[in-house]
Write a protein that holds these residues in place. Structure first.
Motif, mmCIF file in Angstrom:
data_model
loop_
_atom_site.group_PDB
_atom_site.id
_atom_site.type_symbol
_atom_site.label_atom_id
_atom_site.label_comp_id
_atom_site.label_asym_id
_atom_site.label_seq_id
_atom_site.Cartn_x
_atom_site.Cartn_y
_atom_site.Cartn_z
ATOM 1 N N THR A 32 -23.542 -39.496 48.142
ATOM 2 C CA THR A 32 -24.410 -38.996 49.202
ATOM 3 C C THR A 32 -25.855 -39.006 48.724
ATOM 4 O O THR A 32 -26.129 -38.963 47.533
ATOM 5 C CB THR A 32 -24.014 -37.571 49.628
ATOM 6 O OG1 THR A 32 -24.287 -36.656 48.557
ATOM 7 C CG2 THR A 32 -22.531 -37.503 49.995
ATOM 8 N N GLY A 33 -26.766 -39.104 49.679
ATOM 9 C CA GLY A 33 -28.169 -39.220 49.310
ATOM 10 C C GLY A 33 -28.426 -40.487 48.520
ATOM 11 O O GLY A 33 -29.192 -40.501 47.562
ATOM 12 N N ALA A 34 -27.787 -41.581 48.951
ATOM 13 C CA ALA A 34 -27.739 -42.800 48.138
ATOM 14 C C ALA A 34 -28.943 -43.718 48.318
ATOM 15 O O ALA A 34 -29.076 -44.689 47.574
ATOM 16 C CB ALA A 34 -26.461 -43.592 48.473
ATOM 17 N N SER A 35 -29.824 -43.428 49.261
ATOM 18 C CA SER A 35 -30.846 -44.412 49.604
ATOM 19 C C SER A 35 -32.085 -44.371 48.720
ATOM 20 O O SER A 35 -32.941 -45.257 48.822
ATOM 21 C CB SER A 35 -31.265 -44.233 51.073
ATOM 22 O OG SER A 35 -31.822 -42.947 51.285
ATOM 23 N N ALA A 93 -20.756 -32.095 59.395
ATOM 24 C CA ALA A 93 -21.030 -33.459 58.931
ATOM 25 C C ALA A 93 -19.968 -33.955 57.962
ATOM 26 O O ALA A 93 -19.580 -35.127 57.988
ATOM 27 C CB ALA A 93 -22.403 -33.531 58.289
ATOM 28 N N ALA A 94 -19.492 -33.082 57.077
ATOM 29 C CA ALA A 94 -18.488 -33.498 56.089
ATOM 30 C C ALA A 94 -17.200 -33.923 56.778
ATOM 31 O O ALA A 94 -16.567 -34.914 56.385
ATOM 32 C CB ALA A 94 -18.216 -32.359 55.114
ATOM 33 N N GLU A 95 -16.812 -33.204 57.807
ATOM 34 C CA GLU A 95 -15.601 -33.560 58.543
ATOM 35 C C GLU A 95 -15.772 -34.896 59.260
ATOM 36 O O GLU A 95 -14.865 -35.733 59.248
ATOM 37 C CB GLU A 95 -15.268 -32.468 59.560
ATOM 38 C CG GLU A 95 -13.964 -32.708 60.315
ATOM 39 C CD GLU A 95 -13.618 -31.581 61.255
ATOM 40 O OE1 GLU A 95 -12.503 -31.604 61.823
ATOM 41 O OE2 GLU A 95 -14.456 -30.671 61.446
ATOM 42 N N ASN A 124 -26.958 -28.354 51.069
ATOM 43 C CA ASN A 124 -26.813 -28.098 49.638
ATOM 44 C C ASN A 124 -25.525 -27.363 49.288
ATOM 45 O O ASN A 124 -25.006 -27.516 48.175
ATOM 46 C CB ASN A 124 -27.997 -27.286 49.124
ATOM 47 C CG ASN A 124 -29.318 -28.030 49.232
ATOM 48 O OD1 ASN A 124 -29.369 -29.147 49.717
ATOM 49 N ND2 ASN A 124 -30.389 -27.394 48.809
ATOM 50 N N ILE A 125 -24.996 -26.571 50.233
ATOM 51 C CA ILE A 125 -23.802 -25.773 49.944
ATOM 52 C C ILE A 125 -22.603 -26.213 50.776
ATOM 53 O O ILE A 125 -21.573 -26.633 50.242
ATOM 54 C CB ILE A 125 -24.080 -24.273 50.169
ATOM 55 C CG1 ILE A 125 -25.062 -23.755 49.112
ATOM 56 C CG2 ILE A 125 -22.782 -23.471 50.097
ATOM 57 C CD1 ILE A 125 -25.393 -22.275 49.236
ATOM 58 N N MET A 126 -22.718 -26.118 52.105
ATOM 59 C CA MET A 126 -21.532 -26.314 52.949
ATOM 60 C C MET A 126 -21.011 -27.754 52.897
ATOM 61 O O MET A 126 -19.807 -27.973 52.719
ATOM 62 C CB MET A 126 -21.832 -25.904 54.390
ATOM 63 C CG MET A 126 -21.990 -24.408 54.581
ATOM 64 S SD MET A 126 -20.578 -23.454 53.934
ATOM 65 C CE MET A 126 -19.207 -24.184 54.843
ATOM 66 N N THR A 127 -21.898 -28.730 53.076
ATOM 67 C CA THR A 127 -21.433 -30.119 53.072
ATOM 68 C C THR A 127 -20.857 -30.492 51.718
ATOM 69 O O THR A 127 -19.804 -31.141 51.636
ATOM 70 C CB THR A 127 -22.583 -31.065 53.452
ATOM 71 O OG1 THR A 127 -23.013 -30.754 54.792
ATOM 72 C CG2 THR A 127 -22.128 -32.513 53.406
ATOM 73 N N LEU A 133 -26.248 -35.304 56.862
ATOM 74 C CA LEU A 133 -25.302 -34.360 56.270
ATOM 75 C C LEU A 133 -25.798 -32.922 56.299
ATOM 76 O O LEU A 133 -25.109 -32.029 55.810
ATOM 77 C CB LEU A 133 -25.002 -34.767 54.830
ATOM 78 C CG LEU A 133 -24.302 -36.116 54.641
ATOM 79 C CD1 LEU A 133 -24.181 -36.442 53.159
ATOM 80 C CD2 LEU A 133 -22.938 -36.130 55.302
ATOM 81 N N SER A 134 -26.961 -32.691 56.880
ATOM 82 C CA SER A 134 -27.515 -31.343 56.912
ATOM 83 C C SER A 134 -27.171 -30.591 58.194
ATOM 84 O O SER A 134 -27.704 -29.512 58.438
ATOM 85 C CB SER A 134 -29.041 -31.385 56.746
ATOM 86 O OG SER A 134 -29.655 -31.975 57.878
#
Length: 264
Positions: free
Chosen positions: A13-16, A71-73, A116-119, A66-67
């Motif tokens: 994640t945050g790959a860009s 989003a994770a689901e 930062n936490i939930m995802t 993802l914020s």
């Protein structure tokens, strides 16, 4: 080291940009297939195309914010629909805000805590069972030097990273001898887009290069560490709470971070 990653599928994640982009490049060079996630579809697609062409690996780009809650689901369902099953997870995406707490928009705070936490937590929860079923896997959660003490003027960010460190170390302990490794990666200031997006451009500390942080992570994985502070100077900064009172450390950190405020 190459055998550990060759042919494995890694979700980043945050790959860009920044550390995430560097992880992507280095893992592709080691023969890993990639699932690249970030908001910027144009940059992400270009990165996936470049890495797959250069290294002959499969690189799938998924543009997703993802914020936001859930989003994770959505990401997990997207991967399932595409038949993608990560062997490894690098939770690198994160946002911060440098300002006095009462000046930060409430919606921004919610996005920061969600990402930062939930995802991070939910992605780990969704992917861990399959790793355990296979008896192998790796989860790298990118924390921060701010995980080791409260961070005035970045209060929410520092608190979320303290969570990441604690959460990751707990899972490392839970999963010893189960085949899945956990690492909390704790970089200090690093060359990336983070300073611009967080309003911390005015901080004048020495910034590491992303490759230094990524190499520190690979070394820590080989050593089966539960956390790694990237950089010798950062390591000693992380030890301050062991030698000084919490109050003294807070005063030191407050003076350091105050210089990054746009309005003091």
């Amino acid at each position: 080291m190459i055998d550990r990653y060759t042919g494995k599928t890694v979700l980043i994640t945050g790959a860009s940009s920044g550390i995430g982009e560097c992880f992507s490049e280095e893992l592709a060079a080691k023969g890993a297939h990639l699932i690249l996630v970030a908001r910027s579809s144009e940059k992400l697609n270009a990165l996936a195309e470049r890495l797959s062409g250069r290294y002959g690996i499969q690189a799938v780009a998924i543009s997703l914010d993802l914020s936001v809650s859930g989003a994770a689901e959505r990401l997990t369902k997207n991967m399932q629909d595409c038949g993608l099953q990560p062997d490894m997870l690098i939770n690198n995406a994160g946002i911060g805000t440098m300002a006095r707490f009462e000046e930060i928009d409430a919606a921004r705070i919610e996005r920061e805590v969600t990402l930062n936490i939930m995802t991070l937590t939910e992605l780990t929860r969704y992917l861990l069972p399959n790793m355990l079923k296979r008896g192998s896997g790796l989860v790298i959660n990118v924390a921060s030097m701010t995980a080791f003490q409260p961070s005035p003027y970045m209060a929410v960010y520092g608190a979320t990273k303290a969570y990441v460190l604690s959460f990751t170390e707990a899972l490392w302990a839970e999963n010893q001898n189960r085949g899945v490794q956990f690492l909390a990666l704790c970089p200090g200031e690093t060359q990336s887009s983070f300073h611009g997006s967080s309003g911390a451009d005015s901080l004048n500390g020495k910034r590491m290069q992303p490759i230094e942080v990524v190499n520190a992570a690979f070394q820590a994985v080989e050593q089966q560490k539960n956390y790694r502070i990237a950089g010798r100077g950062n390591y000693w900064m992380g030890q301050l709470p062991r030698f000084f009172s919490r109050r003294s450390v807070l005063r030191i950190v407050e003076r350091m971070l105050r210089s990054g405020l746009k309005h003091t």
